[in-house]
Write a protein that holds these residues in place. Structure first.
Motif, short mmCIF file in Angstrom:
data_model
loop_
_atom_site.label_atom_id
_atom_site.label_comp_id
_atom_site.label_asym_id
_atom_site.label_seq_id
_atom_site.Cartn_x
_atom_site.Cartn_y
_atom_site.Cartn_z
N ASP A 117 0.83 -1.19 0.00
CA ASP A 117 0.00 0.00 0.00
C ASP A 117 0.89 1.26 0.00
N GLU A 118 1.94 1.22 0.81
CA GLU A 118 2.86 2.37 0.90
C GLU A 118 3.47 2.66 -0.47
N CYS A 120 2.27 1.85 -3.38
CA CYS A 120 1.23 2.32 -4.30
C CYS A 120 0.91 3.79 -4.08
N LYS A 121 1.07 4.26 -2.85
CA LYS A 121 0.77 5.68 -2.57
C LYS A 121 1.69 6.61 -3.36
N GLU A 122 2.86 6.06 -3.78
CA GLU A 122 3.81 6.83 -4.61
C GLU A 122 3.20 7.16 -5.99
N GLU A 124 0.41 8.52 -6.63
CA GLU A 124 -0.46 9.70 -6.62
C GLU A 124 0.12 10.82 -7.49
N LYS A 147 -8.14 -1.04 -8.90
CA LYS A 147 -7.33 -0.94 -7.70
C LYS A 147 -6.33 0.23 -7.80
N LEU A 148 -5.65 0.36 -8.94
CA LEU A 148 -4.68 1.45 -9.09
C LEU A 148 -5.36 2.82 -9.03
N THR A 150 -7.58 3.82 -7.16
CA THR A 150 -7.82 4.29 -5.78
C THR A 150 -6.61 5.06 -5.23
N TYR A 151 -5.45 4.99 -5.91
CA TYR A 151 -4.28 5.72 -5.44
C TYR A 151 -4.10 7.07 -6.16
N SER A 152 -5.14 7.50 -6.86
CA SER A 152 -5.18 8.82 -7.52
C SER A 152 -3.99 9.16 -8.41
#
Ligand code: 5GP
Length: 216
Positions: A117-118, A120-122, A124, A147-148, A150-152
């Protein structure tokens, strides 16, 4: 990319005989025909790289979908690195590797990704380019994109070297496609059958002998 721009190798006349190209001796009986010779794949990858660079508006995070996508990813990144956009500028690239597993049960369909998750937050605010080997039903890609999303990320584009013409398709079409192929199981150029055939350069149709030899 409009489907009319895909290279259509869905008919019998597109298959090459095994005698026409070099096949590793350990696979001679395991493939029935050569669908896309390695040289043609490489030429097509160069064109896909050209289209991707022409459309790129900034740095790209290029995401390799493992394991089958690794050869296409490696050759595509190499080609993109050498090209400049219409302003004469090269495209800054960062690379990400994602192992994706699709799962199905009575209630839900979805995918699990090997990155956290961490990590994937990259994504954004970034421009993502997903690099996949083949779209069959489209189920894996639809779930992955959900799924992707959701990380904007700023944008998500998908390139798949192959798309299968199959009545099981959910209608999903990637942004950049190399070849449309018949509804057969193909191997080679990193596409496997139970981990075999990744060491075959051409994209080939597996034979009954091959299916039996490498069945688990
Ligand atoms: P989909 O979710 O689109 O039905 O399936 C996508 C995945 O199934 C691909 O990423 C690939 O791993 C696998 N797959 C589908 N068709 C083939 C095929 O003809 N050959 C190989 N080697 N894998 C395939």
């Amino acid at each position: 990319m409009d489907p009319s721009q895909w290279i259509d190798v869905t008919t019998e006349k597109n298959h090459y005989s095994l005698d026409h190209f070099v096949i590793p001796t350990h696979y001679e009986q395991d493939v029935s025909s050569i669908l896309i010779p390695h040289g043609v794949i490489m030429d097509r990858v160069n064109k896909l790289a050209r289209l991707i660079v022409d459309d790129a508006t900034g740095p790209l995070v290029v995401c390799c979908i493992l394991k089958g996508g690794h050869q296409y990813f490696a050759d595509l990144v190499n080609a993109v690195k050498k090209l400049t956009n219409k302003d004469g500028k090269t495209i800054p690239l960062s690379l990400e590797f994602i192992r994706v597993k699709s799962y199905k049960n009575d209630k839900s369909e979805g995918v699990t990704m090997s990155i956290t998750d961490e990590e994937c937050k990259e994504f954004e605010g970034k421009n993502l380019l997903i690099v996949e080997d083949i779209i069959d039903t489209g189920a894996t890609m639809v779930q992955l994109l959900k799924k992707l999303g959701t990380y904007s990320p700023k944008s998500v584009k998908v390139t798949s070297l192959l798309i299968k013409k199959t009545p099981r398709s959910n209608g999903y079409i990637p942004d950049y496609v190399g070849f449309s192929i018949p509804d057969e199981f193909v191997v080679g150029y990193a596409l496997d059958y139970n981990e075999y055939f990744r060491d075959l350069d051409h994209i080939c149709v597996i034979s009954e002998h091959g299916k039996q030899a490498y069945a688990v």
